[in-house]
Design an enzyme around this catalytic site. Sequence first.
Site, PDB file in Angstrom:
ATOM      1  CB  SER A 234      -0.768  -0.110   1.200  1.00  0.00           C
ATOM      2  OG  SER A 234      -1.485   1.363   1.362  1.00  0.00           O
ATOM      3  CG  HIS A 236      -1.759   5.912   4.077  1.00  0.00           C
ATOM      4  ND1 HIS A 236      -1.381   5.037   4.999  1.00  0.00           N
ATOM      5  CD2 HIS A 236      -2.751   6.643   4.297  1.00  0.00           C
ATOM      6  CE1 HIS A 236      -2.203   5.641   6.027  1.00  0.00           C
ATOM      7  NE2 HIS A 236      -2.837   6.413   5.712  1.00  0.00           N
ATOM      8  N   GLY A 268      -4.962   0.136  -3.247  1.00  0.00           N
ATOM      9  CA  GLY A 268      -4.777   1.159  -4.216  1.00  0.00           C
ATOM     10  C   GLY A 268      -5.398   0.933  -5.468  1.00  0.00           C
ATOM     11  N   GLY A 269      -6.559   1.759  -5.832  1.00  0.00           N
ATOM     12  CA  GLY A 269      -7.223   1.537  -6.838  1.00  0.00           C
ATOM     13  C   GLY A 269      -8.034   0.439  -7.351  1.00  0.00           C
TER      14      GLY A 269
HETATM   15  C1  LIG Z   1      -9.570   9.936   3.615  1.00  0.00           C
HETATM   16  C2  LIG Z   1      -8.741   8.655   3.817  1.00  0.00           C
HETATM   17  C3  LIG Z   1      -8.384   8.193   5.144  1.00  0.00           C
HETATM   18  C4  LIG Z   1      -7.568   7.266   5.579  1.00  0.00           C
HETATM   19  N1  LIG Z   1      -7.394   6.866   6.468  1.00  0.00           N
HETATM   20  C5  LIG Z   1      -6.646   5.736   6.866  1.00  0.00           C
HETATM   21  C6  LIG Z   1      -6.170   5.156   8.053  1.00  0.00           C
HETATM   22  O1  LIG Z   1      -6.800   6.231   8.897  1.00  0.00           O
HETATM   23  N2  LIG Z   1      -5.518   4.280   8.290  1.00  0.00           N
HETATM   24  C7  LIG Z   1      -4.865   3.705   7.460  1.00  0.00           C
HETATM   25  O2  LIG Z   1      -4.338   2.605   7.505  1.00  0.00           O
HETATM   26  N3  LIG Z   1      -5.233   4.001   6.036  1.00  0.00           N
HETATM   27  C8  LIG Z   1      -6.007   5.182   5.781  1.00  0.00           C
HETATM   28  N4  LIG Z   1      -6.070   5.461   4.562  1.00  0.00           N
HETATM   29  C9  LIG Z   1      -5.693   4.681   3.252  1.00  0.00           C
HETATM   30  C10 LIG Z   1      -6.446   3.396   2.955  1.00  0.00           C
HETATM   31  O3  LIG Z   1      -6.596   2.466   4.013  1.00  0.00           O
HETATM   32  C11 LIG Z   1      -5.977   2.819   1.711  1.00  0.00           C
HETATM   33  O4  LIG Z   1      -4.741   2.299   1.903  1.00  0.00           O
HETATM   34  C12 LIG Z   1      -6.273   3.716   0.528  1.00  0.00           C
HETATM   35  O5  LIG Z   1      -7.316   4.484   0.534  1.00  0.00           O
HETATM   36  C13 LIG Z   1      -5.980   3.059  -0.869  1.00  0.00           C
HETATM   37  O6  LIG Z   1      -6.995   2.244  -1.466  1.00  0.00           O
HETATM   38  P1  LIG Z   1      -8.065   2.954  -2.439  1.00  0.00           P
HETATM   39  O7  LIG Z   1      -7.500   3.369  -3.477  1.00  0.00           O
HETATM   40  O8  LIG Z   1      -9.042   1.605  -2.568  1.00  0.00           O
HETATM   41  O9  LIG Z   1      -8.779   4.030  -1.485  1.00  0.00           O
HETATM   42  C14 LIG Z   1      -7.057   6.613   4.125  1.00  0.00           C
HETATM   43  C15 LIG Z   1      -7.334   6.777   2.805  1.00  0.00           C
HETATM   44  C16 LIG Z   1      -8.014   7.866   2.602  1.00  0.00           C
HETATM   45  C17 LIG Z   1      -8.605   8.157   1.095  1.00  0.00           C
END
Ligand SMILES: Cc1cc2nc3c(=O)[nH]c(=O)nc-3n(C[C@H](O)[C@H](O)[C@H](O)COP(=O)(O)O)c2cc1C
Length: 338
Positions: A234, A236, A268-269
């Site tokens: 990840s 993030h 991620g995506g």
């Molecule tokens: C608004 C927001 C808040 C997030 N807060 C956290 C968090 O508190 N802890 C964490 O491990 N990841 C956090 N993330 C990251 C997500 O867990 C994940 O790794 C990331 O969104 C990638 O996946 P996606 O493209 O499916 O959104 C956050 C992401 C977003 C967009």
Amino acid sequence: MTYQEIMENARKNMGGFCNACKECNGVVCKTKIPGPGAKGTGEVFQRNYAKLQEIKINLDTIFEDEPVDTSVELFGKKFRYPVFAAPIGAMKLHYGEMHDDITYNVELVAGCKDAGIAAFTGDGINPQVYGGALQSIKAAGGIGVPTIKPWDVELVKEKIRQAEEADAMAVATDIDASGLALLKNVPTPVSPKSVAELREITQSTKLPVIVKGIMTVRGALKALEAGAYGIVISNHGGRVLDQTPATVEVLPAIAQAVGGRMKIFIDGGIRTGLDVFKVLALGADAVLIGRPYVTAVYGGGAEGAVVYTQKVGIELAETMAMTGANKLSDINKEMLYL
Ligand SMILES: Cc1cc2nc3c(=O)[nH]c(=O)nc-3n(C[C@H](O)[C@H](O)[C@H](O)COP(=O)(O)O)c2cc1C
């Protein structure tokens, strides 16, 4: 409730930062933080999504017909799909007034459990965020993974003990949150962890510990050395460092280095069951999906999480049926057009 209705509701219920786009690809929200965007140029979120779309799937329906089985065993439990909701925190800041972290996790954890999967939950400076998540996980019979910020080691260990009391099936730590500026100037700041410190954390509990935020073979090997049960590949969602590769780009090398020795999750995506199929073919054991679960919960509460999970699960099953994969372990790289 249909998926279409959930998306329409979400558009009304979201704060001004997220448009609940049909394609959640980081284009409209690019650099919106507060909001669901990414750091700096905003390119990492878009790249995570775009690199997955570049991978295509080989169609082949000459094989022995058997029922398709999408189930996976992790943490000693069986799940309907290799799909988990990713932890998302600071809901009001990023998505508006409808939910705070506590009410969001109540809906998300229950919905994911009902759908036969589980949710990872977030952590925050306010102890009620983590406490609320644990209450939701306890109410779900332990089906959930509390994700602890990389606070100092003693505080992480204390939060793991609280997770044990809540019967959580596993714990995670988003090690890459040590890069979040918001968590630096607080009474208990986050910080990177050495292998020895991570080992102290994994050895403090019998629960499986997942290290979230791994983007290199070296990082994966260090997590393995520290005794982690698994990693989440990840970045993030592009929110902690600009200009990283997409997660799917680093997956094959990491899978080659540590696959079979620890569980590999990736996020991620990832948006559809086709995306899930692609990363499983490249060596992942399961996926986390972040932003789309927020849309689902803002649009339909726990039911929204169920409907979205079913949509992804059906897409995965349909893809398996068109490629000759009867079970998840049949999915392999030959099924992809790279
Ligand atoms: C608004 C927001 C808040 C997030 N807060 C956290 C968090 O508190 N802890 C964490 O491990 N990841 C956090 N993330 C990251 C997500 O867990 C994940 O790794 C990331 O969104 C990638 O996946 P996606 O493209 O499916 O959104 C956050 C992401 C977003 C967009």
